[in-house]
Design a protein around this motif. Structure first.
Motif, PDB file in Angstrom:
ATOM      1  N   GLY A 188       0.803  -1.213   0.000  1.00 11.91           N
ATOM      2  CA  GLY A 188       0.000   0.000   0.000  1.00 11.91           C
ATOM      3  C   GLY A 188       0.842   1.273   0.000  1.00 11.91           C
ATOM      4  N   GLU A 189       0.145   2.396  -0.166  1.00 10.48           N
ATOM      5  CA  GLU A 189       0.837   3.681  -0.256  1.00 10.48           C
ATOM      6  C   GLU A 189       1.372   4.129   1.099  1.00 10.48           C
ATOM      7  OE1 GLU A 189      -1.419   6.751  -2.077  1.00 10.48           O
ATOM      8  OE2 GLU A 189      -1.229   5.906  -4.096  1.00 10.48           O
ATOM      9  N   LEU A 190       2.498   4.810   1.040  1.00  9.17           N
ATOM     10  CA  LEU A 190       3.091   5.432   2.216  1.00  9.17           C
ATOM     11  C   LEU A 190       2.730   6.910   2.235  1.00  9.17           C
ATOM     12  CD1 LEU A 190       6.644   3.842   1.954  1.00  9.17           C
ATOM     13  CD2 LEU A 190       4.864   3.225   3.604  1.00  9.17           C
ATOM     14  N   ALA A 191       2.902   7.532   3.381  1.00  6.32           N
ATOM     15  CA  ALA A 191       2.655   8.969   3.474  1.00  6.32           C
ATOM     16  C   ALA A 191       3.593   9.720   2.535  1.00  6.32           C
ATOM     17  CB  ALA A 191       2.854   9.435   4.908  1.00  6.32           C
ATOM     18  N   GLN A 192       3.087  10.769   1.920  1.00  8.13           N
ATOM     19  CA  GLN A 192       3.902  11.552   0.998  1.00  8.13           C
ATOM     20  C   GLN A 192       4.914  12.393   1.760  1.00  8.13           C
ATOM     21  OE1 GLN A 192       3.768  11.565  -2.559  1.00  8.13           O
ATOM     22  NE2 GLN A 192       5.719  12.563  -2.155  1.00  8.13           N
ATOM     23  N   ALA A 193       6.168  12.287   1.355  1.00 11.12           N
ATOM     24  CA  ALA A 193       7.232  13.097   1.947  1.00 11.12           C
ATOM     25  C   ALA A 193       7.590  14.225   1.001  1.00 11.12           C
ATOM     26  CB  ALA A 193       8.462  12.246   2.225  1.00 11.12           C
ATOM     27  N   ARG A 194       8.116  15.306   1.561  1.00  7.12           N
ATOM     28  CA  ARG A 194       8.584  16.419   0.745  1.00  7.12           C
ATOM     29  C   ARG A 194      10.080  16.264   0.505  1.00  7.12           C
ATOM     30  NH1 ARG A 194       6.642  21.874   3.404  1.00  7.12           N
ATOM     31  NH2 ARG A 194       7.185  22.661   1.322  1.00  7.12           N
ATOM     32  N   GLN A 210      16.121   0.281  22.586  1.00  8.02           N
ATOM     33  CA  GLN A 210      15.477   0.632  21.321  1.00  8.02           C
ATOM     34  C   GLN A 210      15.977   2.011  20.907  1.00  8.02           C
ATOM     35  OE1 GLN A 210      11.270   0.106  22.370  1.00  8.02           O
ATOM     36  NE2 GLN A 210      11.295  -1.831  21.271  1.00  8.02           N
ATOM     37  N   GLN A 211      17.040   2.021  20.118  1.00  8.98           N
ATOM     38  CA  GLN A 211      17.678   3.272  19.720  1.00  8.98           C
ATOM     39  C   GLN A 211      17.112   3.778  18.396  1.00  8.98           C
ATOM     40  OE1 GLN A 211      20.875   5.166  21.260  1.00  8.98           O
ATOM     41  NE2 GLN A 211      19.193   4.657  22.645  1.00  8.98           N
ATOM     42  N   ILE A 212      17.134   5.100  18.232  1.00  8.09           N
ATOM     43  CA  ILE A 212      16.509   5.760  17.083  1.00  8.09           C
ATOM     44  C   ILE A 212      17.527   6.664  16.392  1.00  8.09           C
ATOM     45  CG2 ILE A 212      14.654   7.304  16.338  1.00  8.09           C
ATOM     46  CD1 ILE A 212      13.178   6.539  18.946  1.00  8.09           C
ATOM     47  N   ARG A 213      17.516   6.652  15.048  1.00 15.18           N
ATOM     48  CA  ARG A 213      18.329   7.582  14.274  1.00 15.18           C
ATOM     49  C   ARG A 213      17.503   8.087  13.092  1.00 15.18           C
ATOM     50  NH1 ARG A 213      20.519   6.352  18.280  1.00 15.18           N
ATOM     51  NH2 ARG A 213      22.688   5.689  18.599  1.00 15.18           N
ATOM     52  N   GLN A 214      17.930   9.221  12.530  1.00 21.43           N
ATOM     53  CA  GLN A 214      17.241   9.813  11.382  1.00 21.43           C
ATOM     54  C   GLN A 214      18.064   9.616  10.111  1.00 21.43           C
ATOM     55  OE1 GLN A 214      17.517  11.686  14.417  1.00 21.43           O
ATOM     56  NE2 GLN A 214      15.507  10.845  14.874  1.00 21.43           N
ATOM     57  N   TYR A 215      17.352   9.332   8.995  1.00 19.66           N
ATOM     58  CA  TYR A 215      18.004   9.155   7.700  1.00 19.66           C
ATOM     59  C   TYR A 215      17.205   9.895   6.628  1.00 19.66           C
ATOM     60  CZ  TYR A 215      20.442   5.492  10.231  1.00 19.66           C
ATOM     61  OH  TYR A 215      21.194   4.809  11.162  1.00 19.66           O
ATOM     62  N   SER A 216      17.912  10.688   5.830  1.00 15.08           N
ATOM     63  CA  SER A 216      17.254  11.456   4.766  1.00 15.08           C
ATOM     64  C   SER A 216      16.678  10.519   3.714  1.00 15.08           C
ATOM     65  CB  SER A 216      18.259  12.400   4.099  1.00 15.08           C
ATOM     66  OG  SER A 216      18.715  13.369   5.006  1.00 15.08           O
ATOM     67  N   LEU A 217      15.510  10.898   3.198  1.00 14.47           N
ATOM     68  CA  LEU A 217      14.868  10.101   2.156  1.00 14.47           C
ATOM     69  C   LEU A 217      15.456  10.456   0.791  1.00 14.47           C
ATOM     70  CD1 LEU A 217      11.185  10.287   3.403  1.00 14.47           C
ATOM     71  CD2 LEU A 217      12.670   8.276   3.401  1.00 14.47           C
ATOM     72  N   CYS A 264       9.798   2.458  11.121  1.00 17.80           N
ATOM     73  CA  CYS A 264      10.091   3.812  10.632  1.00 17.80           C
ATOM     74  C   CYS A 264       9.008   4.783  11.082  1.00 17.80           C
ATOM     75  CB  CYS A 264      10.161   3.846   9.099  1.00 17.80           C
ATOM     76  SG  CYS A 264      11.514   2.892   8.383  1.00 17.80           S
ATOM     77  N   SER A 265       9.417   6.032  11.240  1.00 19.53           N
ATOM     78  CA  SER A 265       8.445   7.081  11.531  1.00 19.53           C
ATOM     79  C   SER A 265       7.868   7.616  10.233  1.00 19.53           C
ATOM     80  CB  SER A 265       9.118   8.233  12.290  1.00 19.53           C
ATOM     81  OG  SER A 265       9.921   9.003  11.398  1.00 19.53           O
ATOM     82  N   LEU A 266       6.867   8.446  10.355  1.00 16.74           N
ATOM     83  CA  LEU A 266       6.399   9.245   9.228  1.00 16.74           C
ATOM     84  C   LEU A 266       7.499  10.235   8.852  1.00 16.74           C
ATOM     85  CD1 LEU A 266       2.782   9.856  10.512  1.00 16.74           C
ATOM     86  CD2 LEU A 266       3.403   8.509   8.490  1.00 16.74           C
ATOM     87  N   PRO A 267       7.458  10.810   7.652  1.00 12.18           N
ATOM     88  CA  PRO A 267       8.519  11.740   7.235  1.00 12.18           C
ATOM     89  C   PRO A 267       8.366  13.125   7.845  1.00 12.18           C
ATOM     90  CG  PRO A 267       6.919  11.473   5.467  1.00 12.18           C
ATOM     91  CD  PRO A 267       6.517  10.513   6.553  1.00 12.18           C
ATOM     92  N   PHE A 268       9.475  13.662   8.328  1.00 11.13           N
ATOM     93  CA  PHE A 268       9.516  15.009   8.882  1.00 11.13           C
ATOM     94  C   PHE A 268      10.816  15.670   8.431  1.00 11.13           C
ATOM     95  CE2 PHE A 268       6.780  12.658  11.834  1.00 11.13           C
ATOM     96  CZ  PHE A 268       5.676  13.496  11.889  1.00 11.13           C
ATOM     97  N   GLY A 269      11.005  16.935   8.830  1.00  8.58           N
ATOM     98  CA  GLY A 269      12.210  17.679   8.493  1.00  8.58           C
ATOM     99  C   GLY A 269      11.876  19.015   7.876  1.00  8.58           C
ATOM    100  N   ASP A 270      12.563  20.059   8.346  1.00  4.11           N
ATOM    101  CA  ASP A 270      12.274  21.407   7.855  1.00  4.11           C
ATOM    102  C   ASP A 270      13.171  21.822   6.698  1.00  4.11           C
ATOM    103  OD1 ASP A 270      14.527  21.566   9.625  1.00  4.11           O
ATOM    104  OD2 ASP A 270      14.276  23.741   9.657  1.00  4.11           O
ATOM    105  N   LEU A 271      14.184  21.021   6.353  1.00  5.00           N
ATOM    106  CA  LEU A 271      14.993  21.332   5.178  1.00  5.00           C
ATOM    107  C   LEU A 271      14.272  20.767   3.957  1.00  5.00           C
ATOM    108  CD1 LEU A 271      17.832  22.497   4.232  1.00  5.00           C
ATOM    109  CD2 LEU A 271      18.448  20.097   3.959  1.00  5.00           C
TER     110      LEU A 271
END
Length: 419
Positions: A188-194, A210-217, A264-271
């Protein structure tokens, strides 16, 4: 006025904050380690399952918090609203990608102000504590409002930002980088990221943390899959200080393959790459190319005719992740230009667009009206920003991404005149 309605400092609090900024600024580096020690003693699950243990060990998280508090207070009393909004947006997006909830802010408040009292002693008068209490809650409630809007944009609660996905593809991009494509098991479809945004990835390590890191899409436009790239981080030593290996990145390298589950989380980021007609200058180094790759995919998919100049620096062609993909994407843009700098070119000859050594902006034709998107190690970005200013590019045109805690905040924002 209730605490939830505090949006600006009272005149009394603002005067006290201005007067005590030098003291707080000089001691905040002592306050934040005590704060984290107190909070983790009371809530060990936060250190185990939320905060980056590597950044805690190196002191990066403490420096980032210290910088954010001082920068926010400085901007608040100087009423630099645009800079305040920029600072808050960066923090709020990171919080949203972790599923931070409003009820966690009082926990931080309690232990932070206990640490302030411990460090300042008799100097922490009721007047001083009350003024900085206003600063904290002004910042906290502003963040809560922004985060509420981010959650609402996806129609979720903080607890619902996480989803269980599956690895569709794993590919070696360079000796120490691996790219993954992930999607839902039902296709199925994933949330749209910018373009330019990231996701948080949560893993359960052998010790149960349970460690967390961020990775650019890198491939967000594909609605059924997301792509991101992970660089392995070995233990190193710099300036006599051991830098721990990357717990999550190395775990993903060693253990994540096609068919495996991943959280994975939903997509976020202000850049975020904004639409417009201004020329674009995309500058990156090393793994900092990943948000640039995501932006280029968006430009190609939308058939953009904007002038796009891409400058990338890396250790060598062999260690450059997404090297061929980067070249192909730029080549597909009508107004695209690409320049590389490599510390080690090996036996390959230098050309007009592939050079040996460190990045040199004088070798590129830079439009002062360009919107600049910058991502890479902090020293690299500091040098590039300085050179961009010399080339006449306004500070307001420079947008940046920091991997890990934003310890650059104090350098990116105005400092108190008395500090």
């Amino acid at each position: 006025m209730s605490r939830q309605e505090v949006l600006v400092l009272s005149e009394t609090a603002a005067a006290t904050v201005r007067a005590t900024l030098p003291v707080i600024g000089s001691t905040i580096g002592e306050i934040t380690p005590i704060f984290y020690r107190r909070m983790f003693a009371a809530h060990p699950e936060l250190e185990r399952d939320l905060f980056n243990r590597g950044n805690q060990a190196q002191g990066d998280q403490q420096r980032a918090l210290a910088g954010a508090i001082v920068a926010y207070a400085t901007l608040l009393v100087s009423q630099e609203r645009a800079d305040v909004d920029s600072l808050l947006a960066r923090i709020a997006h990171k919080h949203a990608s972790l599923g931070i909830a409003p009820d966690q802010y009082p926990i931080v408040h309690r232990h932070l102000f206990e640490a302030i009292g411990e460090v300042l002693g008799d100097a922490a008068t009721p007047e001083v504590v009350a003024a900085w209490d206003e600063v904290y809650w002004d910042m906290a409630h502003a963040l809560i409002r922004i985060e509420k809007g981010l959650y609402a944009g996806f129609g979720v609660s903080p607890q619902e930002v996480w989803q269980d996905l599956v690895v569709v593809e794993r590919r070696q991009e360079s000796p120490d980088t691996v790219s993954f494509r992930v999607g839902r098991r039902d296709g199925g479809e994933l949330a749209q990221a910018r373009p330019g945004q990231y996701v948080s990835v949560q893993v359960t390590l052998p010790d149960g943390a349970q460690q967390i890191r961020q990775y650019s899409l890198t491939r967000a436009p594909r609605r059924t899959t997301w792509g991101f790239t992970v660089k392995a981080v070995p233990e190193t030593e710099g300036d006599g200080v051991a830098v721990p290996a990357g717990e999550v990145s190395n775990f993903l390298h060693d253990n994540l393959f096609e068919g495996d589950s991943i959280r994975c989380s939903l997509p976020f980021g202000d850049l975020v790459l904004e639409d417009g007609r201004d020329p674009l200058l995309l500058v990156s180094a090393g793994i900092g190319c990943t948000p640039v790759i995501g932006m280029l995919h968006h430009l190609v998919r939308t058939e953009s005719d904007r002038a796009v100049t891409v400058l990338h620096a890396d250790r060598s062609p062999a260690r450059h992740p997404h090297r061929q993909e980067l070249a192909e994407l730029v080549d597909r843009l009508e107004g695209g230009r690409l320049h590389h700098w490599y510390e080690d070119l090996g036996a390959r000859p230098a050309t007009e667009t592939v050079r040996r050594g460190l990045i040199d902006l004088d070798a590129a034709d830079i439009d002062p009206d360009a919107q600049v998107y910058l991502c890479g190690p902090l020293p690299f970005m500091a040098v590039v920003r300085e050179r961009l200013a010399e080339r006449g590019v306004p500070e307001s045109h420079v947008h940046y991404e920091v991997f890990g805690p934003d310890t650059w905040v104090p350098h990116a924002l105005p400092q108190p005149a008395t500090a």
